[in-house]
Design a protein around this motif. Sequence first.
Motif, mmCIF file in Angstrom:
data_model
loop_
_atom_site.group_PDB
_atom_site.id
_atom_site.type_symbol
_atom_site.label_atom_id
_atom_site.label_comp_id
_atom_site.label_asym_id
_atom_site.label_seq_id
_atom_site.Cartn_x
_atom_site.Cartn_y
_atom_site.Cartn_z
ATOM 1 N N UNK A 97 -3.771 21.063 1.987
ATOM 2 C CA UNK A 97 -3.607 19.618 2.163
ATOM 3 C C UNK A 97 -4.979 18.947 2.087
ATOM 4 N N UNK A 98 -5.110 18.002 1.181
ATOM 5 C CA UNK A 98 -6.388 17.277 1.127
ATOM 6 C C UNK A 98 -6.431 16.213 2.227
ATOM 7 N N UNK A 99 -7.587 16.072 2.825
ATOM 8 C CA UNK A 99 -7.805 15.096 3.896
ATOM 9 C C UNK A 99 -9.106 14.345 3.581
ATOM 10 N N UNK A 100 -9.027 13.364 2.691
ATOM 11 C CA UNK A 100 -10.254 12.709 2.191
ATOM 12 C C UNK A 100 -11.082 12.040 3.278
ATOM 13 N N UNK A 103 -5.368 17.162 -6.054
ATOM 14 C CA UNK A 103 -5.422 18.622 -5.912
ATOM 15 C C UNK A 103 -4.385 19.229 -6.844
ATOM 16 N N UNK A 104 -4.793 20.253 -7.559
ATOM 17 C CA UNK A 104 -3.837 20.994 -8.382
ATOM 18 C C UNK A 104 -4.170 22.475 -8.278
ATOM 19 N N UNK A 105 -3.131 23.287 -8.302
ATOM 20 C CA UNK A 105 -3.311 24.730 -8.201
ATOM 21 C C UNK A 105 -2.968 25.372 -9.529
ATOM 22 N N UNK A 106 -3.872 26.168 -10.051
ATOM 23 C CA UNK A 106 -3.579 27.019 -11.207
ATOM 24 C C UNK A 106 -3.133 28.358 -10.636
ATOM 25 N N UNK A 108 0.823 -1.203 0.000
ATOM 26 C CA UNK A 108 0.000 0.000 0.000
ATOM 27 C C UNK A 108 0.858 1.254 0.000
ATOM 28 N N UNK A 109 0.202 2.385 0.132
ATOM 29 C CA UNK A 109 0.948 3.644 0.168
ATOM 30 C C UNK A 109 0.400 4.529 1.279
ATOM 31 N N UNK A 110 0.369 3.955 2.457
ATOM 32 C CA UNK A 110 -0.193 4.675 3.597
ATOM 33 C C UNK A 110 0.812 4.900 4.714
ATOM 34 N N UNK A 111 2.085 4.768 4.399
ATOM 35 C CA UNK A 111 3.085 4.934 5.447
ATOM 36 C C UNK A 111 4.090 6.009 5.074
ATOM 37 N N UNK A 112 4.376 6.871 6.063
ATOM 38 C CA UNK A 112 5.448 7.847 5.917
ATOM 39 C C UNK A 112 5.114 8.989 4.985
ATOM 40 N N UNK A 113 6.172 9.531 4.370
ATOM 41 C CA UNK A 113 6.012 10.678 3.477
ATOM 42 C C UNK A 113 5.366 10.224 2.174
ATOM 43 N N UNK A 114 4.245 10.826 1.831
ATOM 44 C CA UNK A 114 3.514 10.362 0.646
ATOM 45 C C UNK A 114 3.176 11.478 -0.336
ATOM 46 N N UNK A 115 3.387 12.738 0.050
ATOM 47 C CA UNK A 115 3.102 13.811 -0.908
ATOM 48 C C UNK A 115 4.061 14.970 -0.662
ATOM 49 N N UNK A 116 4.328 15.710 -1.718
ATOM 50 C CA UNK A 116 5.291 16.813 -1.626
ATOM 51 C C UNK A 116 4.928 17.887 -2.624
ATOM 52 N N UNK A 117 5.313 19.120 -2.315
ATOM 53 C CA UNK A 117 5.240 20.199 -3.295
ATOM 54 C C UNK A 117 6.324 21.207 -2.963
ATOM 55 N N UNK A 118 6.712 21.963 -3.963
ATOM 56 C CA UNK A 118 7.742 22.968 -3.796
ATOM 57 C C UNK A 118 7.133 24.340 -3.972
ATOM 58 N N UNK A 172 -0.510 17.446 -0.896
ATOM 59 C CA UNK A 172 -0.130 18.770 -0.417
ATOM 60 C C UNK A 172 0.273 19.618 -1.619
ATOM 61 N N UNK A 173 -0.231 20.839 -1.674
ATOM 62 C CA UNK A 173 0.110 21.733 -2.768
ATOM 63 C C UNK A 173 0.293 23.157 -2.234
#
Lengths: 215, 338
Positions: B144-147, B180-183, B85-95, B133-134
């Motif tokens: 940050x999205x929190x579904x 999530x995306x930011x224009x 799965x992909x539910x552990x640790x660092x899972x999203x990033x943005x600059x 996170x964006x």
Amino acid sequence: MRHRALSAAVAVASCMHASPAAGDAPARRVELGASLGYGLPLGDAERGSRVSDTTFGDLLLAVDAGYRLTRRVGIAVHAHYGIAIPTLCATASDCEASLGSDVGLELVARFYPPRMGPFAPLVDVGMGYEWLTTRLVDSGAESSRSYSGPVFVAARLVAPVALGERWSLGPVLDGSYGTFTSFGLRTTAQSFSGDVPWRSPHAWLSFGIRAGVVF
Amino acid sequence: MRNPRPRLALVVLACGSCRGLPDGAHVSLPNAAAGIGFDDLRYSASLHRVLAPAGRTGTLDLIDPDSLAVSTVRGFSATDGYDGGHDFGATSVDEGGGLLFVTDRTSLRLDVVDPKAGTIVAGTGLGDSPDYVRFVAVTNEVWVTEPSASRIEIFSVSRDTPPAVASVGVIAVTNGPESLVIDQRAGRAYSHRWQSSTVVLDVRTRAVLGEWPNGCAASRGLAVDEARGFFYAGCDEGTVSVLDAAHGGRLLSSMARGAGYDVIGYAPALGHLYLAGAACSCLVVLGVSSAGVLSFLGRFVATPSTHCAAADDAGHAWVCDPDGGRLLRIDDPYPASW
């Protein structure tokens, strides 16, 4: 080319029917069959899209009706309905709703090779047409892809064992090769359809069991 | 058009279900032998690095797209085990603003990384389990999205060194938010509902500007072309749609190839979309014309666990391979789709 292949098969069948040797006429000319099987997809639905992207394969129900012209040659029609198993779905109810379909109709020349031990094999070779629909349903939202097109070659080998005077049962190995010429895409927002711009071949390799009865 | 290579047809069919070895150059990440549950993949033009939050390894990995050299930022939740799965640790990033913002799904924290120092310099707790996170440049905020809470949590980022990060609000997105995306140019944020539509938000007022049908049965990835005013919606079922962001989300084009898409990549300089799917074990490249019409360009072999793609600015597509604990760099051979 596919027309020539079928024409040749029919011509052979006709010639053999036109001048049957003495004692060559079969006792029972009409045969009906029904089979259950599983079909594996190979190749592309269209360029860039493999059939296996959206379905693992088909659970197949097929029926056929044949007319034996001579001891060795006949003609038959085939129809199959396949339940296309989706590659994507989240819940049991969504997976059930996401089942697709693969429908085919074929006209074939049927050949009856000599018996091999307990088996009285038959070989079908012909052509037809196919309609494939795959879908994904997610919590009630549905999207589907549909394709249709000619089957250039359909070939089937059945190795039935007689079960009494009229009935038979045996394994069936089936293969078809064709291309889709039309597509339809239905999204949750719009529907599109048209000709497949870049056609690409696909095939099905199927195996199963067939029951037959002659009249 | 007829198949131009009929003699190859049988060969193609014979290999119709072959998956083959994945294409491209392979970049193994540190401590990745057991696999990594990737759930986001980004590219920072200012850093000239691909950003890979490396899940259970406890690191954020930065990859030089030319040399493929990997540098790491440590300090996130780590474990040896990988469960697929992909539910552990660092899972999203943005600059943004010279900083990196990383969400840790295990510690439930938003961490701020100084990329020059390669260390975590600030952070704060999250209200719920994070997904994406964006950074929002115009407001200097992080969203940050929190579904699991059906919301987007908003954090202010001070201009101090190190910055102070604080939760300043939430936006409810029922039946979402997914991705999530930011224009940045238009001052809009886009996030999917799980099915059928995308919510359009004003990043300044945080108001919902609209909701657009996105064509998806199962909404997943998204992207924007800020210069051309296009919004892209990717669907799990393999459909991609182009919406005219400047005209109320009018549907311009849709196409279905492959399947199993999640995080999608977009190269605005080429007008190319990159779609990595588990169901097809593939990377599909689509072109977007100036009119917003999609065209199929090509398909590459990826891996059965892939579900995320990104684009850099040097003509490469990047594909995650969670089970292999690596990234694939695939050279995009196609001309720009203008």
